[in-house]
Design a protein around this motif. Structure first.
Motif, PDB file in Angstrom:
ATOM      1  N   PHE A 149     -66.731 -39.405 -97.753  1.00  0.00           N
ATOM      2  CA  PHE A 149     -66.337 -39.554 -99.154  1.00  0.00           C
ATOM      3  C   PHE A 149     -66.722 -38.289 -99.904  1.00  0.00           C
ATOM      4  CE2 PHE A 149     -66.911 -43.873 -97.585  1.00  0.00           C
ATOM      5  CZ  PHE A 149     -65.715 -44.461 -97.990  1.00  0.00           C
ATOM      6  N   THR A 150     -65.759 -37.730-100.613  1.00  0.00           N
ATOM      7  CA  THR A 150     -66.010 -36.439-101.237  1.00  0.00           C
ATOM      8  C   THR A 150     -65.650 -36.452-102.721  1.00  0.00           C
ATOM      9  OG1 THR A 150     -65.504 -34.064-101.112  1.00  0.00           O
ATOM     10  CG2 THR A 150     -63.745 -35.580-100.522  1.00  0.00           C
ATOM     11  N   VAL A 189     -70.318 -36.699 -99.820  1.00  0.00           N
ATOM     12  CA  VAL A 189     -70.544 -35.257 -99.782  1.00  0.00           C
ATOM     13  C   VAL A 189     -69.791 -34.625-100.959  1.00  0.00           C
ATOM     14  CG1 VAL A 189     -70.775 -35.349 -97.273  1.00  0.00           C
ATOM     15  CG2 VAL A 189     -68.582 -34.698 -98.281  1.00  0.00           C
ATOM     16  N   TYR A 190     -69.892 -33.295-101.059  1.00  0.00           N
ATOM     17  CA  TYR A 190     -69.406 -32.621-102.269  1.00  0.00           C
ATOM     18  C   TYR A 190     -68.557 -31.406-101.912  1.00  0.00           C
ATOM     19  CZ  TYR A 190     -72.966 -35.691-104.094  1.00  0.00           C
ATOM     20  OH  TYR A 190     -73.703 -36.814-104.376  1.00  0.00           O
ATOM     21  N   GLN A 191     -67.761 -30.973-102.872  1.00  0.00           N
ATOM     22  CA  GLN A 191     -66.853 -29.849-102.682  1.00  0.00           C
ATOM     23  C   GLN A 191     -66.707 -29.090-103.995  1.00  0.00           C
ATOM     24  OE1 GLN A 191     -63.230 -32.642-102.168  1.00  0.00           O
ATOM     25  NE2 GLN A 191     -62.409 -30.889-103.310  1.00  0.00           N
ATOM     26  N   SER A 192     -66.042 -27.937-103.922  1.00  0.00           N
ATOM     27  CA  SER A 192     -65.564 -27.205-105.102  1.00  0.00           C
ATOM     28  C   SER A 192     -66.678 -26.667-105.986  1.00  0.00           C
ATOM     29  CB  SER A 192     -64.630 -28.096-105.947  1.00  0.00           C
ATOM     30  OG  SER A 192     -63.676 -28.743-105.156  1.00  0.00           O
ATOM     31  N   ARG A 193     -67.818 -26.331-105.405  1.00  0.00           N
ATOM     32  CA  ARG A 193     -68.883 -25.720-106.202  1.00  0.00           C
ATOM     33  C   ARG A 193     -68.377 -24.442-106.858  1.00  0.00           C
ATOM     34  NH1 ARG A 193     -75.117 -24.392-105.411  1.00  0.00           N
ATOM     35  NH2 ARG A 193     -75.191 -22.660-106.883  1.00  0.00           N
ATOM     36  N   SER A 194     -68.750 -24.221-108.123  1.00  0.00           N
ATOM     37  CA  SER A 194     -68.280 -23.021-108.813  1.00  0.00           C
ATOM     38  C   SER A 194     -69.376 -22.326-109.607  1.00  0.00           C
ATOM     39  CB  SER A 194     -67.131 -23.387-109.765  1.00  0.00           C
ATOM     40  OG  SER A 194     -67.556 -24.340-110.725  1.00  0.00           O
ATOM     41  N   GLY A 195     -70.610 -22.731-109.475  1.00  0.00           N
ATOM     42  CA  GLY A 195     -71.683 -22.184-110.297  1.00  0.00           C
ATOM     43  C   GLY A 195     -72.424 -21.028-109.661  1.00  0.00           C
ATOM     44  N   ALA A 196     -73.324 -20.438-110.442  1.00  0.00           N
ATOM     45  CA  ALA A 196     -74.146 -19.333-109.963  1.00  0.00           C
ATOM     46  C   ALA A 196     -74.996 -19.791-108.772  1.00  0.00           C
ATOM     47  CB  ALA A 196     -75.040 -18.827-111.085  1.00  0.00           C
ATOM     48  N   PRO A 197     -75.199 -18.916-107.775  1.00  0.00           N
ATOM     49  CA  PRO A 197     -75.896 -19.313-106.544  1.00  0.00           C
ATOM     50  C   PRO A 197     -77.324 -19.805-106.769  1.00  0.00           C
ATOM     51  CG  PRO A 197     -74.733 -17.234-106.240  1.00  0.00           C
ATOM     52  CD  PRO A 197     -74.658 -17.546-107.688  1.00  0.00           C
ATOM     53  N   GLU A 200     -75.391 -31.476-103.033  1.00  0.00           N
ATOM     54  CA  GLU A 200     -75.082 -31.179-101.643  1.00  0.00           C
ATOM     55  C   GLU A 200     -75.185 -32.465-100.830  1.00  0.00           C
ATOM     56  OE1 GLU A 200     -78.066 -28.254-100.758  1.00  0.00           O
ATOM     57  OE2 GLU A 200     -76.772 -26.588-101.365  1.00  0.00           O
ATOM     58  N   PRO A 201     -74.670 -32.490 -99.572  1.00  0.00           N
ATOM     59  CA  PRO A 201     -74.150 -31.378 -98.772  1.00  0.00           C
ATOM     60  C   PRO A 201     -72.691 -31.053 -99.085  1.00  0.00           C
ATOM     61  CG  PRO A 201     -74.077 -33.367 -97.479  1.00  0.00           C
ATOM     62  CD  PRO A 201     -74.737 -33.731 -98.775  1.00  0.00           C
ATOM     63  N   ASP A 202     -72.306 -29.833 -98.788  1.00  0.00           N
ATOM     64  CA  ASP A 202     -70.926 -29.398 -98.908  1.00  0.00           C
ATOM     65  C   ASP A 202     -70.092 -30.024 -97.791  1.00  0.00           C
ATOM     66  OD1 ASP A 202     -68.831 -27.329 -99.904  1.00  0.00           O
ATOM     67  OD2 ASP A 202     -68.937 -27.008 -97.733  1.00  0.00           O
TER      68      ASP A 202
END
Length: 375
Positions: free
Chosen positions: A188-189, A241-249, A255-257
């Motif tokens: 599931f994302t 889980v997660y996707q599409s991160r767009s922020g500063a490192p 997470e997890p990606d």
């Protein structure tokens, strides 16, 4: 003829979405609109722009919204609900302010808003309300009388949202080769957001440990996994889980990606996976690229059979759910007792966001809703 349904006191519904470019020349201006004031690194902006150019600079989201508009209008007409449906975007044409100006000119005085974001978070709820407040303030500054606006509650656990996704998972499982189907995991994302934003999502009393954002997604994932088990007789292991991160490192994000998780599944000997984009209403760019392109490529490298299940899009059950939400809110505003439809352990969400719900990281204008002059 169907019996007429009464949406009083409301006289219009506004479909409010994110927006997206519809040609190569629109990509950069669109991304500048999206990232204004957010401090997104230029490198990430360029990277995301390339995602759009892979698809001729066209985001599918606008066409998907047009299809959803047609589905809503068809459902309303078939069920005797005389409520015009308009469409506005936060970041691209048709712009929200222009649509509200049109609605005011048409004499609409009391508007319900359906946001194409089902869950609680700053970016998924409060930011929509802030943009509504800003657009209404523009109308007032032009000498127009702005309509009163109410946003429909979160619908993540409405049957009309959950059931089409469950059906999509069943179809995707059936598409897997028979020899790997039984052992497939469900992945599931949803969109990753900063941990700090997740922890402060939803009402203040529930802040911490992912807040409402994570709890709501987990509840939906559990509902779908249980429904799949009941239908197939197989208990498929699952994870959010997660996707599409767009922020500063340097800023922690959820997470997890998705790609890291696919590697983990492969390393553990899992024979196949179904990616289930529960965090998204339609197959827009972040589904098209991050799952259908990037995650599929990763699975191909690993030799891991994967399928991606469908989002709800313009499914008739989702259109019916919107009708249900409209009538529910109209009844509540008219002082009538109403049964609120919701699955799972969390129950139906609130109509008015309480003070402290999904706070902004920096001070923002009043949000259209409980703490707005336009509520």
């Amino acid at each position: 003829m169907p019996e007429a349904l009464d949406a009083t006191p409301y006289d219009a519904l506004l479909l409010l979405s994110f927006g997206g470019p519809e040609g190569p020349d629109e990509v950069v201006p669109f991304l500048e609109n999206v990232t204004r004031g957010r401090g997104i690194p230029k490198e990430r902006l360029k990277e995301v722009g390339q995602h759009y150019f892979l698809f001729d600079g066209i985001s599918p989201i606008n066409d998907q919204n047009r299809t959803l508009l047609d589905a809503l209008r068809k459902d309303f007409a078939e069920h005797g609900l005389d409520l015009p449906v308009y469409w506005g975007n936060r970041n691209w044409a048709p712009y929200l302010t222009d649509t509200l100006r049109e609605m005011a000119a048409d004499g609409r005085r009391r508007i319900l808003v359906l946001a194409t974001s089902a869950y609680a978070s700053y970016s998924g709820c409060r930011q929509y309300r802030e943009d509504l407040a800003g657009a209404l303030a523009v109308l007032e500054g032009e000498g127009l009388e702005p309509p009163k606006v109410d946003k429909l509650r979160h619908y993540f656990n409405h049957p009309g949202f959950v059931e089409p996704m469950t059906e999509g998972v069943l179809r995707s499982l059936a598409e897997l080769p028979e020899e790997v189907r039984t052992g497939a995991h469900l992945v599931f994302t949803t969109h990753s957001i900063p941990v700090a934003a997740a922890d402060t999502s939803g009402p203040a009393e529930g802040h911490g440990d992912g807040g409402a954002y994570v709890r709501q997604h987990l509840d939906v994932a559990r509902l779908i996994a249980e429904a799949v088990r009941e239908e197939t007789g197989t208990d498929h292991p699952w994870k959010l889980v997660y996707q599409s991160r767009s922020g500063a490192p340097h800023i922690p994000w959820l997470e997890p990606d998705i790609c890291d998780h696919l590697e983990e599944l492969h390393g553990a000997g899992v024979p196949a996976a179904v990616m289930v984009p529960i965090g998204f209403v339609s197959d827009h760019m972040e589904v098209l690229y991050d799952l259908d392109t990037e995650a599929r490529a990763k699975a191909g490298e690993l030799g891991l059979p994967v399928r991606r299940s469908a989002t709800v899009g313009s499914d008739p059950r989702f259109a019916a759910a919107v009708r249900d939400l409209v009538l529910e809110r109209a009844a509540a505003e008219s002082g009538r007792r109403v049964a609120r439809c919701a699955l799972g352990a969390l129950g139906a969400s609130h109509d008015l966001c309480p003070v402290g719900c999904c706070p902004a990281r920096t001070p923002k204008p009043a949000a259209a809703g409980a703490d707005s002059p336009y509520a």
